[in-house]
Design a protein around this motif. Structure first.
Motif, PDB file in Angstrom:
ATOM      1  N   ASN A  60      49.086  42.888  49.920  1.00 49.20           N
ATOM      2  CA  ASN A  60      49.229  41.909  50.997  1.00 49.20           C
ATOM      3  C   ASN A  60      50.466  42.160  51.856  1.00 49.20           C
ATOM      4  O   ASN A  60      51.044  41.220  52.390  1.00 49.20           O
ATOM      5  N   LEU A  61      50.863  43.421  51.966  1.00 52.65           N
ATOM      6  CA  LEU A  61      52.010  43.753  52.802  1.00 52.65           C
ATOM      7  C   LEU A  61      51.532  44.325  54.134  1.00 52.65           C
ATOM      8  O   LEU A  61      50.477  44.954  54.189  1.00 52.65           O
ATOM      9  N   PRO A  62      52.287  44.123  55.213  1.00 52.54           N
ATOM     10  CA  PRO A  62      53.562  43.398  55.243  1.00 52.54           C
ATOM     11  C   PRO A  62      53.361  41.904  55.019  1.00 52.54           C
ATOM     12  O   PRO A  62      52.241  41.405  55.075  1.00 52.54           O
ATOM     13  N   LEU A  63      54.474  41.209  54.761  1.00 56.11           N
ATOM     14  CA  LEU A  63      54.404  39.771  54.610  1.00 56.11           C
ATOM     15  C   LEU A  63      53.790  39.178  55.877  1.00 56.11           C
ATOM     16  O   LEU A  63      54.164  39.535  56.986  1.00 56.11           O
ATOM     17  N   ARG A  64      52.864  38.248  55.684  1.00 57.14           N
ATOM     18  CA  ARG A  64      52.271  37.602  56.845  1.00 57.14           C
ATOM     19  C   ARG A  64      51.744  36.210  56.474  1.00 57.14           C
ATOM     20  O   ARG A  64      51.547  35.909  55.296  1.00 57.14           O
ATOM     21  N   PHE A  65      51.552  35.409  57.483  1.00 60.91           N
ATOM     22  CA  PHE A  65      50.996  34.078  57.283  1.00 60.91           C
ATOM     23  C   PHE A  65      49.539  34.188  56.840  1.00 60.91           C
ATOM     24  O   PHE A  65      48.831  35.147  57.178  1.00 60.91           O
ATOM     25  N   ARG A  66      49.098  33.196  56.114  1.00 58.81           N
ATOM     26  CA  ARG A  66      47.714  33.175  55.662  1.00 58.81           C
ATOM     27  C   ARG A  66      46.784  32.858  56.838  1.00 58.81           C
ATOM     28  O   ARG A  66      47.213  32.425  57.901  1.00 58.81           O
ATOM     29  N   SER A  67      45.511  33.020  56.577  1.00 61.72           N
ATOM     30  CA  SER A  67      44.526  32.712  57.608  1.00 61.72           C
ATOM     31  C   SER A  67      44.452  31.220  57.907  1.00 61.72           C
ATOM     32  O   SER A  67      43.891  30.818  58.924  1.00 61.72           O
ATOM     33  N   ASP A  68      45.037  30.375  57.026  1.00 59.60           N
ATOM     34  CA  ASP A  68      45.092  28.940  57.301  1.00 59.60           C
ATOM     35  C   ASP A  68      46.374  28.543  58.027  1.00 59.60           C
ATOM     36  O   ASP A  68      46.660  27.361  58.203  1.00 59.60           O
ATOM     37  N   GLY A  69      47.169  29.540  58.447  1.00 63.56           N
ATOM     38  CA  GLY A  69      48.361  29.262  59.235  1.00 63.56           C
ATOM     39  C   GLY A  69      49.577  28.843  58.442  1.00 63.56           C
ATOM     40  O   GLY A  69      50.505  28.251  58.999  1.00 63.56           O
TER      41      GLY A  69
END
Length: 403
Positions: free
Chosen positions: A50-59
């Motif tokens: 799950n890299l790079p760090l990012r927001f989920r699809s639910d924001g």
């Protein structure tokens, strides 16, 4: 020489040769492979898919802060300041169990360890203690990062060795110091401490900001102990670190031509993580806070101007610290929230009848015509290590208001 003497010599020779054969076989099968470089299988560092760090699809993007684990030698290390009736046979294993429960309950996207991860005087082998302390995070496969406190280096490794080791652990995003991609253009050699770095969090998948950094996580080494004018005091964040931090912040200023919507602050918001509190936190004693202020702020006698730097940067919305285990409050200084994690580990000092605790930070995106946009608000709460993992002191730390 008679035949009996010859037979005896032959027997001795046979036994001697047999002994040599057995010895050589033992050396070859049991020891030799350990002396050969490259014979053992190579273990590559595991990284999260799950890299790079990012927001989920639910924001949303959720961070679990773990402050002051004070891990020792595992099951042999006793707990401090707990009720015998509640914790029979309490040890470091209770700390590990608490971390596992928090990971399972909150399902964070990232875990931030804010120092005193191990308690050096109780750790026979620093590397082994760190492997055990961070074990539940590694087992979960969740990306994590750490800074050092004032006790981590009191075992068998220096601060530089500790951060190097931590940076090589599975799923760790920790860095010894800034990388070449930072605005200064090359790895900084003159920065104080070990464990100064920035992690970027990108927009939600499928959004138009999916490839843009919209939240920054600043990690700083606040040191351990120093002597000033012959008096021992705690460490502090040095000018070289603040200079680097200002440079990173300026490098994240937005391009006005890129921002074609009303929802666009000048810089992405940022959160900072370090161990030892700054001196100004003592001013919060007589101010409105969320949580408990139960012990004196143990900070440096030197004030390096960290607060002024953070305020002038304009992007840091909250700072998360540890060190004072029975303080778990959030208080606002000049527009920035400073939040204690609260003592997490059972080998660290605490307060009888006052549960160990952890802090959770939740960043949430705003939504516009193009879908998920930039960070709109940041919230926090704590969970107690009781039967229900009680959730307490939920509050808003920051919310974007267009000017």
């Amino acid at each position: 020489m008679d035949s009996s003497s010859s037979a005896a010599n032959w027997n001795h020779s046979f036994l001697y040769l047999t002994f040599l054969y057995v010895l050589l076989y033992f050396l070859h099968t049991q020891i030799a492979h350990r002396l050969l470089i490259g014979h053992a299988p190579v273990t590559l560092k595991k990284t999260s898919p799950n890299l790079p760090l990012r927001f989920r699809s639910d924001g949303t993007f959720k961070i679990l802060q773990v402050a002051d684990m004070h891990y020792g030698n595992g099951g042999l290390t006793r707990c401090r300041d707990v009720l015998d009736s509640e914790f029979a046979g309490c040890s470091d294993r209770n700390t590990s169990l608490f971390l596992k429960r928090m990971i399972e309950a909150e399902k964070p996207d990232f875990i931030a360890f804010t120092g005193d991860n191990i308690f050096g005087p109780s750790s026979a082998d620093a590397a082994e203690s760190m492997i055990r302390a961070f074990g539940p995070a590694i087992e979960s496969g969740i990306p994590w990062a750490a800074v050092l406190g004032n006790h981590d280096q009191e075992s068998t490794m220096t601060r530089e060795e500790l951060m190097s080791f931590i940076s090589l652990m599975h799923y760790s995003l920790s860095q010894v110091n800034p990388l070449a991609e930072d605005p200064l253009g090359e790895r900084m050699q003159d920065i104080d401490g070990f464990g100064n770095y920035n992690l970027r969090v990108y927009g939600a998948p499928g959004s138009y900001l999916a490839n843009s950094s919209i939240l920054n996580l600043f990690f700083l080494d606040s040191g351990d102990r120093e002597t000033v004018n012959g008096v021992r005091t705690y460490g502090w964040i040095k000018e070289s670190q603040l200079r680097w931090l200002r440079g990173v912040s300026q490098g994240h200023s937005r391009d006005p031509d890129h921002s074609d919507n009303a929802f666009s602050p000048d810089k992405p918001p940022a959160l900072a993580f370090f161990h030892i509190p700054i001196p100004e936190i003592r001013q919060l004693w007589n101010k409105d806070i969320v949580g408990k202020f139960q012990e004196a702020v143990a900070c440096s006698s030197v004030n390096p101007g960290a607060l002024q730097t953070l305020v002038s940067m304009g992007d840091v919305k909250a700072v998360f610290i540890g060190h004072d285990h029975t303080n778990d409050f959030c208080g606002n200084l000049d527009g920035i929230w400073f939040c204690y994690g609260g003592g997490f580990g059972y080998h660290g000092y605490g307060k009888r009848g006052w549960p160990r605790r952890a802090r959770v930070i939740l960043a949430e995106l705003g939504k516009g015509e193009k879908g998920w946009m930039e960070v709109e608000r940041i919230r926090t709460w704590k969970r107690l290590d009781d039967e229900k993992l009680s959730k307490i002191d939920e509050q808003f730390l920051w919310e974007y208001h267009p000017s």
